[in-house]
Write a protein that holds these residues in place. Structure first.
Motif, PDB file in Angstrom:
ATOM      1  N   SER A   1      23.254 -30.918  61.495  1.00  0.00           N
ATOM      2  CA  SER A   1      22.235 -29.969  61.025  1.00  0.00           C
ATOM      3  C   SER A   1      22.806 -28.738  60.356  1.00  0.00           C
ATOM      4  CB  SER A   1      21.358 -29.539  62.208  1.00  0.00           C
ATOM      5  OG  SER A   1      22.130 -28.856  63.185  1.00  0.00           O
ATOM      6  N   SER A   2      24.138 -28.596  60.363  1.00  0.00           N
ATOM      7  CA  SER A   2      24.798 -27.424  59.767  1.00  0.00           C
ATOM      8  C   SER A   2      24.348 -26.125  60.422  1.00  0.00           C
ATOM      9  CB  SER A   2      24.537 -27.354  58.256  1.00  0.00           C
ATOM     10  OG  SER A   2      24.979 -28.528  57.620  1.00  0.00           O
ATOM     11  N   ALA A   3      23.982 -26.192  61.699  1.00  0.00           N
ATOM     12  CA  ALA A   3      23.555 -25.007  62.440  1.00  0.00           C
ATOM     13  C   ALA A   3      24.066 -25.105  63.870  1.00  0.00           C
ATOM     14  CB  ALA A   3      22.035 -24.878  62.433  1.00  0.00           C
ATOM     15  N   ILE A   4      24.392 -23.960  64.448  1.00  0.00           N
ATOM     16  CA  ILE A   4      24.898 -23.920  65.816  1.00  0.00           C
ATOM     17  C   ILE A   4      23.712 -23.888  66.786  1.00  0.00           C
ATOM     18  CG2 ILE A   4      26.265 -22.614  67.484  1.00  0.00           C
ATOM     19  CD1 ILE A   4      27.870 -21.499  65.172  1.00  0.00           C
ATOM     20  N   PRO A   5      23.615 -24.829  67.727  1.00  0.00           N
ATOM     21  CA  PRO A   5      22.509 -24.825  68.694  1.00  0.00           C
ATOM     22  C   PRO A   5      22.491 -23.552  69.530  1.00  0.00           C
ATOM     23  CG  PRO A   5      23.657 -26.935  68.698  1.00  0.00           C
ATOM     24  CD  PRO A   5      24.482 -26.005  67.861  1.00  0.00           C
ATOM     25  N   ASP A   6      21.309 -23.195  70.009  1.00  0.00           N
ATOM     26  CA  ASP A   6      21.137 -21.933  70.738  1.00  0.00           C
ATOM     27  C   ASP A   6      21.948 -21.866  72.026  1.00  0.00           C
ATOM     28  OD1 ASP A   6      19.385 -21.120  68.774  1.00  0.00           O
ATOM     29  OD2 ASP A   6      17.605 -21.857  69.835  1.00  0.00           O
ATOM     30  N   ASP A   7      22.126 -23.010  72.685  1.00  0.00           N
ATOM     31  CA  ASP A   7      22.796 -23.006  73.987  1.00  0.00           C
ATOM     32  C   ASP A   7      24.315 -23.128  73.877  1.00  0.00           C
ATOM     33  OD1 ASP A   7      20.466 -22.884  75.695  1.00  0.00           O
ATOM     34  OD2 ASP A   7      20.015 -24.901  74.986  1.00  0.00           O
ATOM     35  N   THR A   8      24.843 -23.094  72.661  1.00  0.00           N
ATOM     36  CA  THR A   8      26.288 -23.260  72.487  1.00  0.00           C
ATOM     37  C   THR A   8      27.071 -22.113  73.113  1.00  0.00           C
ATOM     38  OG1 THR A   8      25.921 -24.454  70.423  1.00  0.00           O
ATOM     39  CG2 THR A   8      28.124 -23.599  70.810  1.00  0.00           C
ATOM     40  N   LEU A   9      26.640 -20.878  72.875  1.00  0.00           N
ATOM     41  CA  LEU A   9      27.370 -19.722  73.412  1.00  0.00           C
ATOM     42  C   LEU A   9      27.350 -19.687  74.935  1.00  0.00           C
ATOM     43  CD1 LEU A   9      28.966 -17.147  72.984  1.00  0.00           C
ATOM     44  CD2 LEU A   9      26.798 -15.910  72.695  1.00  0.00           C
ATOM     45  N   PRO A  10      26.182 -19.816  75.611  1.00  0.00           N
ATOM     46  CA  PRO A  10      26.202 -19.852  77.084  1.00  0.00           C
ATOM     47  C   PRO A  10      27.059 -20.981  77.638  1.00  0.00           C
ATOM     48  CG  PRO A  10      23.969 -19.547  76.285  1.00  0.00           C
ATOM     49  CD  PRO A  10      24.803 -19.854  75.093  1.00  0.00           C
ATOM     50  N   ALA A  11      26.977 -22.157  77.018  1.00  0.00           N
ATOM     51  CA  ALA A  11      27.786 -23.289  77.481  1.00  0.00           C
ATOM     52  C   ALA A  11      29.273 -23.003  77.301  1.00  0.00           C
ATOM     53  CB  ALA A  11      27.396 -24.559  76.733  1.00  0.00           C
ATOM     54  N   SER A  12      29.637 -22.354  76.207  1.00  0.00           N
ATOM     55  CA  SER A  12      31.049 -22.024  75.951  1.00  0.00           C
ATOM     56  C   SER A  12      31.551 -21.002  76.961  1.00  0.00           C
ATOM     57  CB  SER A  12      31.215 -21.482  74.528  1.00  0.00           C
ATOM     58  OG  SER A  12      30.805 -22.431  73.564  1.00  0.00           O
ATOM     59  N   LEU A  13      30.733 -19.987  77.256  1.00  0.00           N
ATOM     60  CA  LEU A  13      31.135 -18.966  78.231  1.00  0.00           C
ATOM     61  C   LEU A  13      31.273 -19.566  79.625  1.00  0.00           C
ATOM     62  CD1 LEU A  13      28.913 -15.956  77.071  1.00  0.00           C
ATOM     63  CD2 LEU A  13      31.359 -16.304  76.673  1.00  0.00           C
ATOM     64  N   LEU A  14      30.353 -20.453  79.993  1.00  0.00           N
ATOM     65  CA  LEU A  14      30.453 -21.122  81.295  1.00  0.00           C
ATOM     66  C   LEU A  14      31.690 -22.006  81.347  1.00  0.00           C
ATOM     67  CD1 LEU A  14      29.223 -21.686  84.054  1.00  0.00           C
ATOM     68  CD2 LEU A  14      27.845 -23.503  83.008  1.00  0.00           C
ATOM     69  N   THR A  15      32.016 -22.638  80.232  1.00  0.00           N
ATOM     70  CA  THR A  15      33.219 -23.469  80.162  1.00  0.00           C
ATOM     71  C   THR A  15      34.471 -22.638  80.375  1.00  0.00           C
ATOM     72  OG1 THR A  15      32.145 -25.014  78.645  1.00  0.00           O
ATOM     73  CG2 THR A  15      34.546 -25.028  78.703  1.00  0.00           C
ATOM     74  N   LEU A  16      34.549 -21.484  79.737  1.00  0.00           N
ATOM     75  CA  LEU A  16      35.692 -20.588  79.922  1.00  0.00           C
ATOM     76  C   LEU A  16      35.797 -20.131  81.378  1.00  0.00           C
ATOM     77  CD1 LEU A  16      35.438 -18.394  76.692  1.00  0.00           C
ATOM     78  CD2 LEU A  16      37.143 -20.146  77.192  1.00  0.00           C
ATOM     79  N   ALA A  17      34.647 -19.854  81.988  1.00  0.00           N
ATOM     80  CA  ALA A  17      34.646 -19.458  83.402  1.00  0.00           C
ATOM     81  C   ALA A  17      35.164 -20.586  84.288  1.00  0.00           C
ATOM     82  CB  ALA A  17      33.240 -19.046  83.825  1.00  0.00           C
ATOM     83  N   CYS A  18      34.745 -21.816  84.004  1.00  0.00           N
ATOM     84  CA  CYS A  18      35.220 -22.974  84.778  1.00  0.00           C
ATOM     85  C   CYS A  18      36.732 -23.138  84.643  1.00  0.00           C
ATOM     86  CB  CYS A  18      34.509 -24.239  84.317  1.00  0.00           C
ATOM     87  SG  CYS A  18      32.752 -24.323  84.737  1.00  0.00           S
ATOM     88  N   ILE A  19      37.250 -22.944  83.438  1.00  0.00           N
ATOM     89  CA  ILE A  19      38.692 -23.072  83.214  1.00  0.00           C
ATOM     90  C   ILE A  19      39.451 -22.033  84.026  1.00  0.00           C
ATOM     91  CG2 ILE A  19      40.507 -22.813  81.478  1.00  0.00           C
ATOM     92  CD1 ILE A  19      38.513 -23.973  79.431  1.00  0.00           C
ATOM     93  N   ILE A  20      38.976 -20.797  84.012  1.00  0.00           N
ATOM     94  CA  ILE A  20      39.648 -19.713  84.757  1.00  0.00           C
ATOM     95  C   ILE A  20      39.594 -19.987  86.252  1.00  0.00           C
ATOM     96  CG2 ILE A  20      39.536 -17.258  85.325  1.00  0.00           C
ATOM     97  CD1 ILE A  20      38.502 -16.788  82.469  1.00  0.00           C
ATOM     98  N   ILE A  21      38.437 -20.417  86.750  1.00  0.00           N
ATOM     99  CA  ILE A  21      38.287 -20.686  88.185  1.00  0.00           C
ATOM    100  C   ILE A  21      39.188 -21.847  88.618  1.00  0.00           C
ATOM    101  CG2 ILE A  21      36.678 -21.514  89.953  1.00  0.00           C
ATOM    102  CD1 ILE A  21      34.478 -19.973  88.455  1.00  0.00           C
TER     103      ILE A  21
END
Length: 259
Positions: free
Chosen positions: A223-243
């Motif tokens: 769709s050439s557009a970033i989905p709305d939930d991409t940023l929250p999912a990315s931040l949660l992913t970074l948190a999981c990596i750190i934990i």
């Protein structure tokens, strides 16, 4: 910092001696380019197989460039995950079992530096291999089908890389927690498999799940557009990596002091 740099350089050299800097990127390239090549030459492949009644005509609609690139990148979420786990499962458990870890930790080496330096080495190998393989996929897709805008390609690359970093960190965690590399690898694959299976049917409720990042990467290409939930999912992913990294250091330190 000098201690961490020394351990990090040691890890990079060790991966070179184990030929990981050769076979992992090559494997990622082969995985990536197989899809655009097979999609482009599929009609010829079917014709060469024969066995169809005379006069039979099979019309296969050509896939779009975005669909081909998505199929190529999806190889990294299946076979690519297996490659990551196999190349990482002994990163700590193997050295513990052989006694190398004990020899290093006898010196004034912090557990944090020991674990994070190994994780950083695997992180660099993963992202470099994924970049090389993804660029090869993007290039062959452009040559054989059509060119995907470079900004969309890099956005999808970053999202795929984040998810695979979770897989890497999870494998490091089990490698630090378990003594046998094989068990660490099997447990990592089992957890990733269960997590992915559970997230699929519950995607409407688990929109921030790290495993959703690959779906969002695919949507970017389509769709050439970033989905709305991409940023929250990315931040949660970074948190999981750190934990997971923190737990790796904590459990490894506890086990080493107990032994």
């Amino acid at each position: 910092m000098n201690q961490w740099s020394t351990l990090f350089q040691k890890e990079l050299v060790e991966m070179w001696r184990n030929f990981k800097w050769i076979w992992v990127p090559i494997t990622f390239i082969l995985l990536g380019v197989s899809e655009p090549l097979s999609s482009y030459y599929l009609p010829q492949i079917i014709d060469s197989l024969g066995g169809l009644p005379e006069g039979t005509v099979i019309e296969i609609p050509p896939p779009t460039a975005s669909e081909v690139l998505i199929q190529g990148l999806s190889q990294y979420t299946t076979i690519g995950v297996l490659i990551i786990v196999l190349s990482t499962m002994a990163i700590i458990a193997g050295e513990r079992k052989s006694g190398v870890a004990a020899m290093i930790l006898v010196k004034p080496v912090s557990y944090f530096s020991f674990i994070t330096a190994k994780w950083a080495g695997g992180f660099i190998l993963l992202w470099v291999s994924l970049l090389i393989g993804s660029i090869a996929t993007w290039y062959y897709t452009g040559i054989l089908f059509d060119w995907i805008p470079i900004d969309l390609f890099f956005q999808s690359y970053l999202l795929y890389g984040l998810w695979l970093t979770v897989v890497l960190t999870l494998t490091v965690f089990f490698s630090a927690s378990l003594l046998t590399p094989g068990i660490a690898g099997f447990t990592s694959l089992a957890v990733v498999f269960v997590f992915t299976i559970v997230t699929g049917p519950l995607s409407n409720w688990l929109e921030w799940s790290p495993s959703q990042l690959t779906n969002y990467a695919n949507e970017v290409l389509l769709s050439s557009a970033i989905p709305d939930d991409t940023l929250p999912a990315s931040l949660l992913t970074l948190a999981c990596i750190i934990i997971l990294l923190w737990l790796s250091v904590f459990i490894f330190r506890k086990k080493e002091l107990a032994s």
